[in-house]
Design a protein around this motif. Structure first.
Motif, PDB file in Angstrom:
ATOM      1  N   LEU A 235      -9.447   1.188   3.487  1.00  0.00           N
ATOM      2  CA  LEU A 235      -9.173   1.061   2.064  1.00  0.00           C
ATOM      3  C   LEU A 235     -10.444   0.810   1.270  1.00  0.00           C
ATOM      4  CD1 LEU A 235      -6.059  -1.267   2.363  1.00  0.00           C
ATOM      5  CD2 LEU A 235      -6.096   1.227   2.197  1.00  0.00           C
TER       6      LEU A 235
ATOM      7  N   GLY B  88      -1.848   0.704  -4.619  1.00  0.00           N
ATOM      8  CA  GLY B  88      -1.326  -0.512  -4.036  1.00  0.00           C
ATOM      9  C   GLY B  88      -1.043  -1.558  -5.093  1.00  0.00           C
TER      10      GLY B  88
ATOM     11  N   PHE C  26      -3.778  -5.501  -2.767  1.00  0.00           N
ATOM     12  CA  PHE C  26      -4.243  -4.127  -2.609  1.00  0.00           C
ATOM     13  C   PHE C  26      -4.189  -3.342  -3.928  1.00  0.00           C
ATOM     14  CE2 PHE C  26      -2.131  -5.597   1.247  1.00  0.00           C
ATOM     15  CZ  PHE C  26      -3.168  -5.539   2.134  1.00  0.00           C
TER      16      PHE C  26
ATOM     17  N   VAL D 232       0.872  -1.172   0.000  1.00  0.00           N
ATOM     18  CA  VAL D 232       0.000   0.000   0.000  1.00  0.00           C
ATOM     19  C   VAL D 232       0.908   1.220   0.000  1.00  0.00           C
ATOM     20  CG1 VAL D 232      -1.718   1.295   1.318  1.00  0.00           C
ATOM     21  CG2 VAL D 232      -1.832  -1.196   1.260  1.00  0.00           C
TER      22      VAL D 232
END
Length: 182
Positions: free
Chosen positions: A171, A138, A142, A118
């Motif tokens: 997120l 990411g 991610f 990330v």
């Protein structure tokens, strides 16, 4: 001649029955459920251990040109907690570079649940005890995430020790149902 036609018809009928039975009794293929649109994680960036005094406050000089760090990410605040990745960063703590594109923190995960990184853009030099930062992307688990990070640090006033930074990641995954025009 008649027996050949009869054998052919019986064979075709049996083959059709087998295909129909296989189609109705076969298990469905295992598919991963689509990822949830939001993911919340809570973890800790451990402070380095010095040889003379374990876990005491270490800070960069006020006139430092750049702060480059490499730390361990853990599940819990204790430094003996399970390591789930690492935190690396490059911060220019000078006021005129507060919005520089160089102020980036990378959290890299290596667990059974998550593998990837990330990227977080630091807005300022982190002079406060609580900062809200932006997730700018990411990789791996991610891929293409966006979101916010709340970074908090508290002192242990009794022992003058620094507890690890607490990171709360919020997120948001992109909408994967849209196709890329092309």
């Amino acid at each position: 001649m008649l027996s050949n036609k009869l054998i052919f018809c019986v064979s075709v009928t049996l083959a059709l029955l087998v295909v129909i039975l296989l189609a109705t009794l076969s298990p469905l293929p295992h598919r991963k459920p689509p990822p949830k649109p939001w993911l919340a994680l809570s973890l800790y960036i451990q402070q380095p251990q010095t040889a003379s005094m374990p876990n005491t406050r270490t800070s960069a000089p006020q006139d430092a040109g750049a702060l480059i760090f490499h730390r361990v990410l853990t599940e819990e605040p204790k430094n003996t907690s399970r390591v789930i990745g690492k935190a690396q960063g490059f911060i220019l703590p000078v006021e005129q570079f507060a919005h520089s594109g160089f102020n980036i923190i990378y959290l890299t995960f290596d667990t059974r649940e998550y593998s990837g990184s990330v990227s977080i853009k630091a807005k300022n030099s982190g002079s406060g005890r609580t900062d809200e930062l932006s997730v700018v992307g990411g990789t791996g688990s991610f891929a293409f995430v966006r979101g916010i990070v709340v970074l908090t640090q508290k002192d242990d006033r009794d022992t003058n020790l620094v507890v690890p930074y607490h990171i709360k990641l919020h997120l948001k995954y992109p909408n994967r149902s849209k196709s890329i025009p092309g």
